[in-house]
Enzyme design. Structure first.
Site, PDB file in Angstrom:
ATOM      1  N   GLU A 131     -76.627  50.454 -47.170  1.00  0.00           N
ATOM      2  CA  GLU A 131     -77.354  49.333 -46.567  1.00  0.00           C
ATOM      3  C   GLU A 131     -77.304  48.085 -47.438  1.00  0.00           C
ATOM      4  OE1 GLU A 131     -78.625  47.332 -43.943  1.00  0.00           O
ATOM      5  OE2 GLU A 131     -79.322  49.340 -43.354  1.00  0.00           O
ATOM      6  N   GLY A 136     -78.245  42.420 -48.420  1.00  0.00           N
ATOM      7  CA  GLY A 136     -79.409  42.770 -49.223  1.00  0.00           C
ATOM      8  C   GLY A 136     -80.485  43.519 -48.470  1.00  0.00           C
ATOM      9  N   LYS A 207     -68.023  42.012 -46.375  1.00  0.00           N
ATOM     10  CA  LYS A 207     -69.186  42.442 -45.602  1.00  0.00           C
ATOM     11  C   LYS A 207     -68.856  42.562 -44.121  1.00  0.00           C
ATOM     12  CE  LYS A 207     -72.383  40.367 -48.917  1.00  0.00           C
ATOM     13  NZ  LYS A 207     -73.266  39.206 -49.216  1.00  0.00           N
TER      14      LYS A 207
END
Length: 337
Positions: A131, A136, A207
């Site tokens: 996660e 973040g 990401k």
């Protein structure tokens, strides 16, 4: 037999490692009640045992011997918080081979090796959670892989890098040039001494690869995602966007089309009606479009010791709860294969 204590090893004791330790320590009672067992950090791997550390880290937990962690039968979960590709990928592979569940905050390593690592977890009935690798504290990976699992996701769009969003916000609101704002961001710790990974879009591309894998079940290498950074954005560009009631943001986008997934990271003029236009400074946000749940918007702090440590600890708690209930060998992966 039900375990009364679940032990964790942290690989790395920098900002994320120390933040994760603090979350697990300060919320230990709450975590134990939710898990149904005590969750404790048994070892923290560091390069230099003599280096000065956060005074809240007990020195007796520090070790520079990774083999001792791998060979310790009491350690159930290894959290890789070092960053980079080498030795991070090898350490995660070795942890899985040793029968330990893995948590990671390492988007670069996972964007390159996440699919292979996920296959290893399925072969060995283990869990891999990451996660903290994307945005973040924002629970976007969990939202995609659990709460939205019954949906067909059609589009993912987000501000995935806090450094670039801070720079663009300050350029826009303070009418300041890029070089001045970059220096300010570096002075405040929002940008690295070498900001290339952030300002040229590499961080956001990594990401986006992970979001695509979780949301669409396809792997697109970071190298194959169209990428443009923010270094070419000028004060005039921002003024022109403002005149049209728009904001320039570094936007990562993945769209499901008939012939496959299209993905890119680039500066875009975002209209005021899009909630991404209102995300300021170092905050991150993701807008997920689904065929049943419609649009889901998530926003929060995308970096920092405690926001990122919170996400790492959340993954540790999830795995620990599965271990305590004996369901860890049948958990679904985050990466859709």
């Amino acid at each position: 037999m039900k375990k009364s204590t679940i032990s964790v090893a942290l690989l790395g004791c920098g900002n994320v490692g120390s933040g994760t330790f603090r979350v697990l320590e300060e919320n230990a009672g709450l975590i134990a009640r939710r898990v149904g067992a005590e969750v404790r950090v048994k070892a923290i791997l560091v390069k230099d045992l003599g280096k000065e550390r956060d005074p809240g880290i007990p020195r007796q937990l520090l070790t520079d011997d990774y083999s001792a962690i791998l060979n310790d039968p009491e350690i159930d979960i290894v959290a890789e918080l070092m960053g980079g590709l080498d030795p991070a990928i090898a350490y995660m592979e070795q942890a899985l081979q040793a029968g330990k569940h893995v948590v990671s905050a390492n988007k670069a390593a996972l964007a390159r090796s996440g699919e292979e690592l996920t296959r290893k977890t399925l072969e060995q009935n283990l869990m891999l959670r990451y996660e903290a690798a994307v945005c973040g504290a924002i629970p976007v990976m969990n939202a995609i892989s659990t709460a939205l699992a019954a949906n067909e996701i059609t589009r993912i769009q987000g501000i995935l890098n806090g450094t670039t969003n801070y720079i663009l916000t300050r350029m826009d609101e303070d009418h300041a040039p890029y070089a001045q704002v970059l220096k300010d961001a570096q002075d405040k710790g929002f940008a690295e001494a070498d900001p290339t990974g952030d300002v040229e879009g590499y961080d956001a591309v990594n990401k986006l690869t992970l979001l695509i894998a979780a949301g669409f079940g396809e792997y697109i290498s970071p190298d194959d995602i169209q990428r443009e950074g923010i270094t070419g954005v000028t004060e005039e560009d921002l003024r022109n966007a403002a005149a049209q009631n728009k904001k320039i943001k570094l936007i990562a986008t993945a769209v499901k089309e008939k012939d496959g997934i299209r993905a890119w990271v680039r500066p875009e003029s975002v209209p005021a009606e899009n909630p991404l236009s209102r995300v300021r400074n170092e905050f991150n946000a993701v807008l997920i479009s689904c065929n049943m749940a419609d649009d889901i918007f998530l926003q929060g702090r995308g970096a920092g010791p405690l926001p990122t440590g919170s996400a790492v600890a959340g993954d540790i708690v999830e795995i620990a709860a599965c271990i305590a209930r004996g369901t860890d060998k049948s958990a679904l992966p985050t990466w859709r294969l």
